[in-house]
Design a protein around this motif. Structure first.
Motif, PDB file in Angstrom:
ATOM      1  N   ARG A 110       0.632  -0.855   0.196  1.00 34.99           N
ATOM      2  CA  ARG A 110      -0.256  -0.076  -0.410  1.00 34.99           C
ATOM      3  C   ARG A 110       0.615   1.307  -0.101  1.00 34.99           C
ATOM      4  O   ARG A 110       0.805   2.461  -0.782  1.00 34.99           O
ATOM      5  CB  ARG A 110      -1.164  -0.073   0.999  1.00 34.99           C
ATOM      6  N   GLU A 111       1.817   1.434   0.687  1.00 38.61           N
ATOM      7  CA  GLU A 111       2.700   2.389   1.370  1.00 38.61           C
ATOM      8  C   GLU A 111       3.663   2.411  -0.459  1.00 38.61           C
ATOM      9  O   GLU A 111       3.690   3.984  -0.998  1.00 38.61           O
ATOM     10  CB  GLU A 111       3.552   2.333   1.848  1.00 38.61           C
ATOM     11  N   LEU A 112       3.602   1.262  -0.952  1.00 35.79           N
ATOM     12  CA  LEU A 112       4.551   1.523  -2.628  1.00 35.79           C
ATOM     13  C   LEU A 112       4.029   2.607  -3.912  1.00 35.79           C
ATOM     14  O   LEU A 112       4.136   3.240  -3.841  1.00 35.79           O
ATOM     15  CB  LEU A 112       5.023   0.299  -2.774  1.00 35.79           C
ATOM     16  N   VAL A 113       2.237   2.028  -3.933  1.00 39.27           N
ATOM     17  CA  VAL A 113       1.602   2.498  -4.383  1.00 39.27           C
ATOM     18  C   VAL A 113       0.864   4.250  -4.084  1.00 39.27           C
ATOM     19  O   VAL A 113       1.296   4.627  -5.153  1.00 39.27           O
ATOM     20  CB  VAL A 113      -0.112   1.567  -4.339  1.00 39.27           C
ATOM     21  N   GLN A 114       1.207   4.114  -2.617  1.00 39.56           N
ATOM     22  CA  GLN A 114       0.871   5.313  -2.762  1.00 39.56           C
ATOM     23  C   GLN A 114       1.875   6.991  -3.197  1.00 39.56           C
ATOM     24  O   GLN A 114       1.779   7.815  -3.518  1.00 39.56           O
ATOM     25  CB  GLN A 114       0.400   5.844  -1.582  1.00 39.56           C
ATOM     26  N   ASN A 115       3.728   5.877  -2.737  1.00 41.59           N
ATOM     27  CA  ASN A 115       4.374   6.153  -3.220  1.00 41.59           C
ATOM     28  C   ASN A 115       4.487   7.000  -5.007  1.00 41.59           C
ATOM     29  O   ASN A 115       5.096   7.835  -5.272  1.00 41.59           O
ATOM     30  CB  ASN A 115       6.062   6.080  -3.053  1.00 41.59           C
ATOM     31  N   VAL A 116       4.290   5.912  -5.275  1.00 41.04           N
ATOM     32  CA  VAL A 116       4.255   5.693  -7.221  1.00 41.04           C
ATOM     33  C   VAL A 116       3.485   6.965  -7.509  1.00 41.04           C
ATOM     34  O   VAL A 116       3.546   8.014  -8.746  1.00 41.04           O
ATOM     35  CB  VAL A 116       4.143   4.310  -7.834  1.00 41.04           C
ATOM     36  N   ALA A 117       1.702   6.919  -6.728  1.00 40.09           N
ATOM     37  CA  ALA A 117       0.917   7.837  -7.249  1.00 40.09           C
ATOM     38  C   ALA A 117       1.263   9.533  -7.156  1.00 40.09           C
ATOM     39  O   ALA A 117       0.641  10.231  -7.845  1.00 40.09           O
ATOM     40  CB  ALA A 117      -0.284   6.614  -6.799  1.00 40.09           C
ATOM     41  N   LYS A 118       2.229   9.483  -6.445  1.00 38.48           N
ATOM     42  CA  LYS A 118       2.495  11.682  -5.748  1.00 38.48           C
ATOM     43  C   LYS A 118       3.413  11.646  -6.948  1.00 38.48           C
ATOM     44  O   LYS A 118       3.824  10.804  -7.932  1.00 38.48           O
ATOM     45  CB  LYS A 118       3.379  10.513  -4.208  1.00 38.48           C
TER      46      LYS A 118
END
Length: 96
Positions: free
Chosen positions: A88-96
């Motif tokens: 979840r953290e990886l996905v959120q960081n990529v979305a930023k």
């Protein structure tokens, strides 16, 4: 990698200096500019686990319960939860 005796190929002054730090022990001297591959990079294991973790996260997001994920992937509850949080953290960081 083979064992070599320093007195056979090192200049005497360098050998004497090294003996100030270590005597009679084996020392590994790495190659210049060579970096080691990370765990699982050469044989593809890292990519397989990353793919599995993304699958676990997507299934969880789609409504699969943690218990169902445990049974399907044969992992502990703690492992499943860590995978979900980390992905979840990886996905959120990529979305930023």
């Amino acid at each position: 990698m083979s064992y070599k005796n320093g007195k056979d190929f090192l200049p005497p002054s360098l050998l004497k200096e090294l003996q100030n730090y270590i005597q009679g022990e084996l020392v590994y001297i790495p190659k210049i500019g060579q970096t080691r591959a990370g765990w699982g990079e050469n044989n593809g294991t890292r990519k397989l686990i990353e793919k599995r973790n993304r699958e676990i996260y997507q299934m969880y997001k789609s409504g699969t319960t943690v218990v169902e994920l445990i049974q399907r992937f044969h992992l502990s509850e703690d492992s499943i939860r860590k995978i979900i949080v980390k992905t979840r953290e990886l996905v959120q960081n990529v979305a930023k």
